[in-house]
Design an enzyme around this catalytic site. Structure first.
Site, PDB file in Angstrom:
ATOM      1  N   HIS A   1     -87.782 -63.182  21.825  1.00 12.53           N
ATOM      2  CA  HIS A   1     -87.143 -63.633  23.057  1.00 12.53           C
ATOM      3  C   HIS A   1     -87.526 -65.076  23.385  1.00 12.53           C
ATOM      4  O   HIS A   1     -86.697 -65.850  23.872  1.00 12.53           O
ATOM      5  CB  HIS A   1     -87.533 -62.702  24.205  1.00 12.53           C
ATOM      6  CG  HIS A   1     -86.706 -62.884  25.434  1.00 12.53           C
ATOM      7  ND1 HIS A   1     -85.470 -62.303  25.591  1.00 12.53           N
ATOM      8  CD2 HIS A   1     -86.926 -63.588  26.567  1.00 12.53           C
ATOM      9  CE1 HIS A   1     -84.965 -62.635  26.768  1.00 12.53           C
ATOM     10  NE2 HIS A   1     -85.825 -63.417  27.381  1.00 12.53           N
ATOM     11  N   HIS A  54     -80.188 -59.962  30.501  1.00 18.15           N
ATOM     12  CA  HIS A  54     -81.258 -59.121  31.053  1.00 18.15           C
ATOM     13  C   HIS A  54     -80.943 -57.672  30.694  1.00 18.15           C
ATOM     14  O   HIS A  54     -80.832 -56.799  31.553  1.00 18.15           O
ATOM     15  CB  HIS A  54     -81.396 -59.322  32.566  1.00 18.15           C
ATOM     16  CG  HIS A  54     -82.791 -59.700  32.966  1.00 18.15           C
ATOM     17  ND1 HIS A  54     -83.446 -59.179  34.051  1.00 18.15           N
ATOM     18  CD2 HIS A  54     -83.687 -60.545  32.394  1.00 18.15           C
ATOM     19  CE1 HIS A  54     -84.657 -59.690  34.140  1.00 18.15           C
ATOM     20  NE2 HIS A  54     -84.822 -60.526  33.144  1.00 18.15           N
TER      21      HIS A  54
END
Length: 725
Positions: A34, A80
């Site tokens: 990420h 998200h």
């Protein structure tokens, strides 16, 4: 911990020693997929990211393009996904909060949000729950901070039951002279932390987002989901804007994924410097927090300012006025290292470059159709027998993926800030920039097309988004993306990713629309169920306000022109999915030249339209010509008559292929009848008059489809509402 054995060896070699537990934790999050983009970076280099309007490309919190001599557009996109699967309300809300902070940290005022969402079918109870609370999280957060949510798109599919996708775009405006970057270039400058206090929420958020979910994730990973606070965010915004207005802020960055570790190390590294941080000065929300927890926390609503020492007092005065916690936490050094201290004693010492620029991983890839490469699709191609065209159209209009999404966007305040010219429900949103200029914003993706053919599906995502802004009368100026895929360690998944980027890159190059910002979200799978590859694309277009067009029919007697060729491309279509429940074959191909030719033709006839002769424009995509014309009729309460035998095509097609094929590069345009021949002569792409606006029914070839507008509306409206009542 997600550090691999080889990464641990690399770290020890670079440090010249074994890291301590705090250093291991910091390196662990910075080496996560990420934060580091270690798998995707080599492939993302294919994207064009420079252009005549580009001020800042990928590498900072958001990208920037020039709009006018004075103003620039700051735009970014984030995912998200994992947090929203675990805690949909908070996960979606903090996703909104994070992307808003990204825009603020560039010195821009956020003016618009768009959301691109994917869920399991509404018949599934858990999918309904996730859908309801994701929408509520977006609505509550965006509405409370006063930023309009003006557009987006939603897809429902069994494939997303366990892994919903929540992707958000935020766009902002900034004077070119006021742009701020996330860098700490001057030795001796001071780091000031402002905003929400630091707590234990969100610890390991980025490593959680860099792993597959399991059935236990909902309980085990809940602490990794951050807790948002839109009221604090509003104060943080106002305080930031005042600070930027009154003080020479050298650098500014929000605290998102990776928390203080990521923020400080990246700012220092971008400035070619080091940093020293004293942990005891950091405002904490909870007692007894360890250095590990402080440096890895992803608590929301926090910003780090870099200022000259002489400006610290004035900066703190502003934050005190807004009653926001703030503290001097450290300084910029010339060591090239991030040094953490506790009461003066050194507790961590790591090179900023090691933290901010981990080595890439060269992943294996292979086509799943090749023998020995991952799970292969072995099902035989299923021949289908076409049903009555009118029945098929009504079924498509009432399908969850095509039916009205007004249940969603009615919950959003899309008019706050009074810039919104075209509201949700058209091909793209349009927002006023000044008295003459506006921007069009849209987001798009067809994950079924990308599953069947990653190259053409990826190219098609950008192509459709470009068609949407062109339909409004805007010239596309930039692309942002959110690339949602499964586990990159699986060669078949990484092949999908590579092919998709190739397709996206080729179409972006063709249109000279640089990809200026984006996000990669891997590991979207749960216990063997991998999401369909979903390259969600946002496109911004620039336009004169006088050129704005909308999709609704305007006048009885207007001629309907179809621009672009139709091919027998029903594979991967909503027609096949909704009517026959099959997803198979090859997705529609993207012809780069034809796509450019059609878009150029539409912009030309709009810009040269001195007689307001071009009355409506709509892109042709999901559901094909039949659905596109029906949507234009529904939105205007005007009917139309059309003849599909006049559709530009190469060979004979079945009625279903002509009506429901999802071929690319097509627009439906209506023009005043007296100008039809003149406008048609200006169009260099394949084009033909296929019908006329009028009446209260939609009639196609007399016998194929003949249905009242009211019946179309009954199918199109209220579908989501029935499930959410």
């Amino acid at each position: 911990m997600t550090l691999t054995d080889s990464e641990c060896k690399f770290v020890k070699k670079e440090l010249g020693r074994d890291p301590n537990s705090l250093e291991y934790g910091m390196l662990d999050i910075m080496f996560s997929e990420h934060c580091s983009y270690k798998s995707s970076r080599p492939i993302l280099r294919l994207f064009p990211n420079e252009g005549k309007r580009v001020i800042l490309g990928p590498g900072d919190d958001a990208g920037i393009v020039e709009l006018t001599d004075e103003l620039a557009l700051v735009i970014g996109m984030e995912s998200h996904n994992h947090p929203s699967a675990i805690e949909p309300y908070g996960g979606a809300g903090t996703g909104i909060g994070g992307i808003i902070r990204d825009i603020i940290s560039m010195g821009a005022k956020p003016i618009a949000l768009l959301d691109s969402l994917r869920f399991g079918p509404l018949e599934d109870q858990k999918s309904r729950y996730i859908f309801e609370y994701v929408v509520k999280g977006i609505s509550d957060y965006g509405n409370r901070v006063g930023i309009p949510t003006v557009g987006g798109e939603i897809e429902f599919d069994d494939n997303f039951k366990f892994n919903p996708l929540v992707n958000v775009i935020c766009a902002g405006l900034v004077k070119k002279s006021d742009i701020v970057l996330g860098s700490a270039p001057n030795v001796g400058d001071i780091f000031v932390l402002m905003g929400g206090t630091t707590g234990r929420d969100g610890i390991h958020g980025v490593t959680f987002a860099s792993e597959e979910l399991t059935t236990e994730s909902e309980l085990e990973s809940r602490p990794a989901v951050q807790v948002g606070d839109p009221f604090t965010k509003k104060m943080v915004m106002e305080a930031t804007f005042e600070a930027l207005d009154k003080i020479d802020v050298v650098g500014l960055k929000d605290l998102g994924g990776g928390g203080l570790t990521c923020c400080v190390s990246e700012m220092a590294a971008k400035g070619g410097n080091g940093a020293e941080v004293e942990l005891t000065t950091i405002p904490l929300r909870e007692e007894g927090m360890t250095p590990y927890e402080i440096m890895l926390s992803e608590s929301q609503e926090r910003m780090v300012f870099v200022v000259n020492p002489k400006d610290v007092d004035a900066l703190m005065e502003i934050f005190n006025k807004y009653e926001l916690p703030a503290a001097v936490i450290g300084k910029v050094t010339d060591t090239g290292r991030l040094v953490l201290k506790k009461e003066g004693g050194i507790i961590a010492d790591v090179q900023t470059e090691l933290l901010s620029d981990p080595p890439v991983v060269n992943r294996e890839s292979c086509n799943p159709k090749e023998e020995g490469c991952g799970p292969s699709e072995t099902a035989e191609y299923q021949e289908v027998e076409d049903i009555d065209s009118q029945e098929a159209l009504l079924k498509l209009l009432s399908s969850q993926n095509i039916a009205s999404k007004s249940w969603v966007y009615r919950q959003y305040d899309h008019e706050v800030q009074i810039r919104t010219v075209i509201k949700p429900g058209d091909d793209a949103a349009v927002l006023r920039i000044d008295d003459k200029k506006a921007i069009a914003l849209t987001s798009d993706c067809n994950s079924i097309h990308t599953k069947l053919d990653p190259y053409h599906g990826g190219a098609g995502a950008i192509a459709e988004a470009i068609r949407n802004v062109v339909s409004m009368g805007a010239e596309p100026v930039c692309v942002v993306d959110c690339l949602n895929f499964g586990n990159p360690e699986k060669p078949d998944v990484f092949w999908q990713f590579k092919e998709c980027i190739k397709g996206m890159s080729d179409i972006a190059n063709k249109f000279e629309t640089p990809v200026i910002s984006g996000n990669v979200s891997f590991y979207n799978e749960t216990e063997g169920v991998t999401v369909n590859p979903s390259p969600v694309v946002g496109v911004a277009g620039l336009m004169d306000i006088k050129d704005i067009r909308t999709m609704d029919f305007k006048n009885e007697g207007d001629k309907i022109i179809l621009i672009g060729k139709t091919y027998p491309e029903l594979d991967g279509s909503q027609y096949h999915k909704e009517v026959f429940d099959v997803v198979q074959g090859k997705s529609p191909k993207v012809n780069m030249d034809a796509e450019f030719e059609s878009a150029e033709a539409v912009l030309k006839i709009i810009r040269e339209d001195e007689n307001d002769a071009v009355t409506a424009v709509h892109d042709c995509s999901a559901g094909g010509i039949a659905v596109a014309v029906a949507e234009m009729a529904i939105s205007s309460d005007l009917g139309a008559t059309a003849d599909i035998s006049k559709v530009p095509k190469d060979n004979d097609m079945s009625d279903a292929e002509a009506l429901f094929s999802e071929s690319n590069a097509r627009f439906i345009v209506t023009v005043k009848s007296e100008y039809a021949d003149e406008i048609l002569s200006k169009i260099k792409a394949p084009a033909a008059v296929i019908g006329e606006v009028g009446g209260k029914t939609l009639t196609i070839n007399q016998n194929l489809i003949n249905v009242d507008i009211e019946n179309l509306k009954e199918s199109y409206y209220g579908v989501i509402e029935k499930f959410m009542a």
